[in-house]
Design a protein around this motif. Structure first.
Motif, PDB file in Angstrom:
ATOM      1  N   SER A  11       0.923  -1.335   0.122  1.00  0.00           N
ATOM      2  CA  SER A  11      -0.166  -0.058   0.115  1.00  0.00           C
ATOM      3  C   SER A  11       0.849   1.349   0.012  1.00  0.00           C
ATOM      4  O   SER A  11       0.285   2.415  -0.309  1.00  0.00           O
ATOM      5  N   SER A  69      -1.830   3.450  -1.792  1.00  0.00           N
ATOM      6  CA  SER A  69      -1.550   3.794  -3.239  1.00  0.00           C
ATOM      7  C   SER A  69      -2.576   3.306  -3.917  1.00  0.00           C
ATOM      8  O   SER A  69      -2.552   1.856  -3.855  1.00  0.00           O
ATOM      9  N   PHE A  70      -3.274   3.502  -5.065  1.00  0.00           N
ATOM     10  CA  PHE A  70      -4.163   3.164  -5.703  1.00  0.00           C
ATOM     11  C   PHE A  70      -3.588   1.729  -6.394  1.00  0.00           C
ATOM     12  O   PHE A  70      -4.143   0.659  -6.572  1.00  0.00           O
ATOM     13  N   THR A  71      -2.538   1.939  -6.928  1.00  0.00           N
ATOM     14  CA  THR A  71      -1.654   0.962  -7.952  1.00  0.00           C
ATOM     15  C   THR A  71      -1.181  -0.163  -6.791  1.00  0.00           C
ATOM     16  O   THR A  71      -1.506  -1.454  -7.011  1.00  0.00           O
ATOM     17  N   ARG A  74      -4.192  -2.120  -5.804  1.00  0.00           N
ATOM     18  CA  ARG A  74      -4.703  -3.423  -6.567  1.00  0.00           C
ATOM     19  C   ARG A  74      -3.946  -4.391  -6.772  1.00  0.00           C
ATOM     20  O   ARG A  74      -4.209  -5.510  -7.173  1.00  0.00           O
ATOM     21  N   TYR A 210     -10.844   1.756  -0.821  1.00  0.00           N
ATOM     22  CA  TYR A 210     -10.369   3.145  -1.176  1.00  0.00           C
ATOM     23  C   TYR A 210     -11.137   4.248  -0.427  1.00  0.00           C
ATOM     24  O   TYR A 210     -12.282   4.218  -0.250  1.00  0.00           O
ATOM     25  N   ASP A 213     -11.654   9.206  -3.742  1.00  0.00           N
ATOM     26  CA  ASP A 213     -12.103   8.388  -5.210  1.00  0.00           C
ATOM     27  C   ASP A 213     -11.409   9.053  -6.402  1.00  0.00           C
ATOM     28  O   ASP A 213     -11.490   8.553  -7.495  1.00  0.00           O
ATOM     29  N   VAL A 215      -7.592  10.049  -8.244  1.00  0.00           N
ATOM     30  CA  VAL A 215      -6.491   9.925  -7.830  1.00  0.00           C
ATOM     31  C   VAL A 215      -5.356  11.138  -8.238  1.00  0.00           C
ATOM     32  O   VAL A 215      -4.373  11.051  -7.264  1.00  0.00           O
TER      33      VAL A 215
END
Length: 236
Positions: A11, A69-71, A74, A210, A213, A215
């Motif tokens: 994360s 972190s979004f990436t 995921r 999340y 919303d 990025v």
């Protein structure tokens, strides 16, 4: 008792992986970020082999679900799903802020902790955990997304996380500040209580947490922020 566990977190910019086999714990920490997607699976395979375990031997796969972190989130969720589908092993999602608070408790004895992770875009992910009175999960607070100046730290509480380098002077004063990350070993410590509480999910429900919303800011938004910062403030 679940004594065969794999845990990992991607994360933040820090990659953390750990395996428990009985009383033995093997762990690895290193650079994450963009590298995590290519290095996580080989590290998992190596640690499992070193521990004498196959994926199908595991009682559960523990992963950091966010915020972060979004990436990175995921990556963690997709790897957890793939491993769980293939090995038919239950998944145990862990909030990254809870892992931060648990690490501060373990390493520094902090019982009341405001966990704060750098969310970029001049913001923090944060949540307060009170292990003194609220049990092993510190009260299970909802994570917040807020400006550093808005972080509320009650008297006598510690701040823990990775937000000090970016926002240190802007954070509230606290009894103590602990630079810690959501480590896989912290997730292993949390796993028995989380498993006992029935927190496992099937692979299809390994979803990221999340809190934000959006990025990134648009070019126009960044320009507006710079313009607002450049306007002199009227004296009182």
């Amino acid at each position: 008792m679940a004594d065969k566990l794999l845990a990992f977190d991607t994360s933040t910019e820090h990659l953390s992986v750990a395996v428990r086999h009985g009383d033995r714990v093997l762990s690895h920490s290193g650079a994450g970020g963009a590298q995590a997607s290519s290095t996580l699976l080989p590290l998992i395979r190596q640690l499992l082999a070193d521990a004498g375990l196959a994926l199908a031997d595991l009682d559960a796969i523990v992963f950091g679900r966010g915020p972060g972190s979004f990436t990175g989130l995921r990556t963690a969720c997709s790897v957890a799903q793939g491993l769980a589908f293939g090995a038919k092993v239950p998944l145990l999602p862990v909030d990254t802020l809870l892992a931060v608070a648990n690490e501060a408790r373990h390493a520094f004895g902090a019982q009341r902790v405001v966990a704060a992770l750098d969310a970029r875009m001049d913001q923090l992910y944060a949540a307060p955990y009170d292990f003194d009175t609220a049990g092993p999960f510190g009260g299970d607070p909802e994570p917040l997304l807020l400006a550093p100046e808005a972080l509320d730290v009650p008297t006598g509480w510690a701040i823990a996380g990775n937000a000090f380098a970016a926002y240190g002077p802007r954070l509230a004063s606290a009894t103590a500040r602990h630079e810690v990350l959501p480590l896989a070993t912290a997730m292993l410590r949390l796993a028995p209580a989380l498993l006992a509480a029935g927190r496992t999910v099937p692979a299809a429900q390994a979803w990221p947490l999340y809190v934000r919303d959006k990025v990134a800011q648009t070019t126009e938004e960044r320009a507006a922020i710079k313009a607002a910062a450049a306007v002199p403030q009227n004296p009182a």
